[in-house]
Design a protein around this motif. Structure first.
Motif, short mmCIF file in Angstrom:
data_model
loop_
_atom_site.label_atom_id
_atom_site.label_comp_id
_atom_site.label_asym_id
_atom_site.label_seq_id
_atom_site.Cartn_x
_atom_site.Cartn_y
_atom_site.Cartn_z
N ILE A 15 -7.60 110.36 33.94
CA ILE A 15 -6.46 110.71 33.09
C ILE A 15 -6.80 110.56 31.61
CG2 ILE A 15 -4.05 110.20 32.54
CD1 ILE A 15 -3.78 109.10 35.42
N ASP A 16 -7.51 109.48 31.29
CA ASP A 16 -7.81 109.14 29.90
C ASP A 16 -9.19 108.50 29.88
OD1 ASP A 16 -8.07 107.66 27.49
OD2 ASP A 16 -5.95 107.18 27.41
N GLY A 17 -10.10 109.08 29.15
CA GLY A 17 -11.46 108.58 29.09
C GLY A 17 -11.61 107.17 28.55
N GLU A 18 -10.59 106.68 27.84
CA GLU A 18 -10.64 105.35 27.23
C GLU A 18 -10.10 104.24 28.14
OE1 GLU A 18 -12.03 104.84 24.12
OE2 GLU A 18 -12.59 106.93 24.38
N ARG A 19 -9.14 104.59 29.00
CA ARG A 19 -8.49 103.59 29.85
C ARG A 19 -8.55 104.04 31.31
NH1 ARG A 19 -2.62 103.49 27.80
NH2 ARG A 19 -3.01 105.71 27.82
N ASP A 20 -8.60 103.06 32.23
CA ASP A 20 -8.59 103.44 33.64
C ASP A 20 -7.21 103.99 34.01
OD1 ASP A 20 -7.05 101.18 35.30
OD2 ASP A 20 -8.19 100.22 33.68
N ASN A 21 -7.18 104.74 35.09
CA ASN A 21 -5.95 105.42 35.51
C ASN A 21 -4.78 104.46 35.70
OD1 ASN A 21 -7.56 107.71 35.53
ND2 ASN A 21 -7.90 107.63 37.73
N ASN A 22 -5.01 103.32 36.35
CA ASN A 22 -3.92 102.38 36.57
C ASN A 22 -3.36 101.82 35.26
OD1 ASN A 22 -3.66 102.64 39.31
ND2 ASN A 22 -4.69 100.73 39.83
N THR A 23 -4.21 101.65 34.26
CA THR A 23 -3.73 101.18 32.96
C THR A 23 -2.85 102.24 32.31
OG1 THR A 23 -5.65 99.75 32.66
CG2 THR A 23 -4.43 100.36 30.67
N VAL A 24 -3.26 103.50 32.40
CA VAL A 24 -2.45 104.59 31.85
C VAL A 24 -1.08 104.61 32.52
CG1 VAL A 24 -2.26 107.11 31.61
CG2 VAL A 24 -4.47 105.98 31.24
N ILE A 25 -1.06 104.49 33.83
CA ILE A 25 0.20 104.53 34.58
C ILE A 25 1.06 103.32 34.23
CG2 ILE A 25 1.20 104.40 36.91
CD1 ILE A 25 -1.51 105.83 37.79
N ALA A 26 0.47 102.12 34.26
CA ALA A 26 1.23 100.90 33.96
C ALA A 26 1.76 100.92 32.53
CB ALA A 26 0.36 99.67 34.20
N ASP A 27 0.94 101.35 31.58
CA ASP A 27 1.41 101.42 30.19
C ASP A 27 2.55 102.43 30.04
OD1 ASP A 27 -0.35 99.46 29.36
OD2 ASP A 27 -1.67 100.81 28.25
N GLU B 236 5.78 92.11 25.92
CA GLU B 236 6.24 91.10 26.89
C GLU B 236 6.18 91.60 28.32
OE1 GLU B 236 9.83 88.90 26.30
OE2 GLU B 236 9.56 88.89 24.13
N ILE B 237 6.33 92.90 28.53
CA ILE B 237 6.34 93.40 29.92
C ILE B 237 5.06 94.14 30.30
CG2 ILE B 237 8.85 93.47 30.03
CD1 ILE B 237 8.64 96.54 29.80
N ARG B 238 4.20 94.37 29.34
CA ARG B 238 2.98 95.13 29.65
C ARG B 238 2.15 94.47 30.75
NH1 ARG B 238 -2.41 96.46 26.18
NH2 ARG B 238 -2.98 98.32 27.37
N MET B 239 1.86 93.20 30.62
CA MET B 239 1.04 92.54 31.63
C MET B 239 1.75 92.44 32.99
SD MET B 239 -1.24 89.08 31.75
CE MET B 239 0.10 87.94 31.95
N PRO B 240 3.00 91.99 33.06
CA PRO B 240 3.66 91.96 34.38
C PRO B 240 3.72 93.33 35.05
CG PRO B 240 4.94 90.69 32.80
CD PRO B 240 3.85 91.37 32.02
N VAL B 241 3.96 94.38 34.28
CA VAL B 241 3.98 95.72 34.86
C VAL B 241 2.59 96.12 35.35
CG1 VAL B 241 4.34 98.18 34.36
CG2 VAL B 241 6.03 96.49 33.62
N ALA B 242 1.56 95.80 34.56
CA ALA B 242 0.18 96.13 34.96
C ALA B 242 -0.21 95.39 36.24
CB ALA B 242 -0.79 95.79 33.83
N VAL B 243 0.13 94.11 36.32
CA VAL B 243 -0.20 93.33 37.52
C VAL B 243 0.59 93.86 38.72
CG1 VAL B 243 -0.07 91.03 38.58
CG2 VAL B 243 -0.93 91.30 36.25
N ALA B 244 1.88 94.13 38.53
CA ALA B 244 2.70 94.67 39.62
C ALA B 244 2.15 96.01 40.10
CB ALA B 244 4.15 94.81 39.16
N ASN B 245 1.68 96.83 39.16
CA ASN B 245 1.11 98.13 39.52
C ASN B 245 -0.15 97.95 40.37
OD1 ASN B 245 1.12 101.10 39.18
ND2 ASN B 245 -0.81 100.70 38.12
N GLU B 246 -1.00 97.01 39.99
CA GLU B 246 -2.23 96.75 40.76
C GLU B 246 -1.90 96.23 42.16
OE1 GLU B 246 -5.36 97.51 39.99
OE2 GLU B 246 -4.89 98.18 37.95
N ILE B 247 -0.93 95.32 42.24
CA ILE B 247 -0.50 94.79 43.53
C ILE B 247 0.01 95.93 44.41
CG2 ILE B 247 1.24 93.36 44.70
CD1 ILE B 247 1.11 91.49 42.20
N ALA B 248 0.91 96.74 43.84
CA ALA B 248 1.48 97.85 44.59
C ALA B 248 0.41 98.83 45.05
CB ALA B 248 2.52 98.57 43.73
N ASP B 249 -0.51 99.15 44.17
CA ASP B 249 -1.58 100.09 44.51
C ASP B 249 -2.41 99.57 45.69
OD1 ASP B 249 -3.01 102.55 43.91
OD2 ASP B 249 -4.62 101.27 43.14
#
Length: 190
Positions: A106-118, A134-147
Motif C-alpha cells: 500500500i505504501d512503500g514507507e510503512r507496512d500494510n498493517n501500519t497503514v490500516i491501523a493509522d 493516544e489511540i495510535r498504539m492501542p489501535v495498531a496492537v488491536a489490528n495486529e491481534i485481530a489480523d
C-alpha cells in the motif's frame, strides 16, 4: 481492469494471474492495461487501495449510523466489515490488504498493517475527539491481534470460523478495555 483482476485473483490466486489474463478478462488489449499499470503488481496495488478505501468508508458509515459511545466500542463493527469483505468482495480473501503480495504494497514507507491501523486511528480520533497519539498504539496492537486471530479463522481452518471470529472480538475488546482506563484515553473519549 480492477474488477477483472479481483475476479482472477479470487479464482487463481495472485501467482496465477498475469497481465494478459487481466486484459483478456477485462476485454481490453494488454497494451491498454500497460497504459495504466506497468505490471501485475501495480494492478493488485490499485485493487488493494480500492479495497482499503472501501473498508475505511464503510467503517465511517457504520460509526455514523451506530454512534458508539466510545472510540473503542467500534471494534466489533470493524471485525464485521472485514469479515463481510473477506466473504463477499471478489479477490479480497486471497490478497486482503496486500500482505500476501508485499508487506509494503500500500505504501512503500510503512507496512500494510501500519497503514490500516493509522487510517483507523485517524478516523476514530476525528470522530471521537480523541488525540491520535493516544489511540495510535492501542489501535495498531488491536489490528495486529485481530489480523493474527483472523488468520487462524480463515486461512488455517483449525476451528469453526464463527467461533474464532467471536474469540477474536473478545480478545480485542478485552485488550482495548484494559488500554482505555487509566491512560487518559477513556477520559478523553467520554
Amino acid at each position: 481492469m480492477l474488477e477483472a483482476c479481483a475476479e482472477l485473483v479470487g479464482e487463481l490466486g495472485y501467482d496465477g494471474v498475469t497481465t494478459t489474463l487481466i486484459a483478456e478478462r477485462a476485454g481490453v488489449a494488454v497494451g491498454s492495461l500497460y497504459q495504466f499499470f506497468p505490471d501485475k503488481r501495480a494492478v493488485v496495488q490499485a485493487l488493494t487501495q480500492r479495497n482499503l478505501d472501501r473498508f475505511m468508508t464503510e467503517i465511517a458509515r457504520r460509526l455514523d449510523a451506530q454512534a458508539p459511545a466510545h472510540w473503542f466500542d467500534g471494534a466489533d463493527l470493524v471485525f464485521d466489515i472485514y469479515v463481510q469483505m473477506y466473504r463477499e468482495v471478489p479477490g479480497f480473501s486471497r490478497i486482503r490488504f496486500g500482505d500476501v503480495v508485499d508487506l509494503r504494497l500500500i505504501d512503500g514507507e510503512r507496512d500494510n498493517n501500519t497503514v490500516i491501523a493509522d487510517g483507523m486511528a485517524t478516523l476514530l480520533a476525528e470522530r471521537f475527539g480523541v488525540p491520535f497519539d493516544e489511540i495510535r498504539m492501542p489501535v495498531a496492537v488491536a489490528n495486529e491481534i485481530a489480523d493474527s486471530i483472523l488468520n487462524l479463522a480463515f486461512r488455517r481452518a483449525l476451528f469453526p470460523e464463527e467461533q474464532v471470529i467471536a474469540e477474536a472480538k473478545a480478545v480485542v475488546r478485552e485488550y482495548l478495555s484494559g488500554r482505555t482506563t487509566g491512560t487518559g484515553v477513556a477520559a478523553a473519549a467520554g
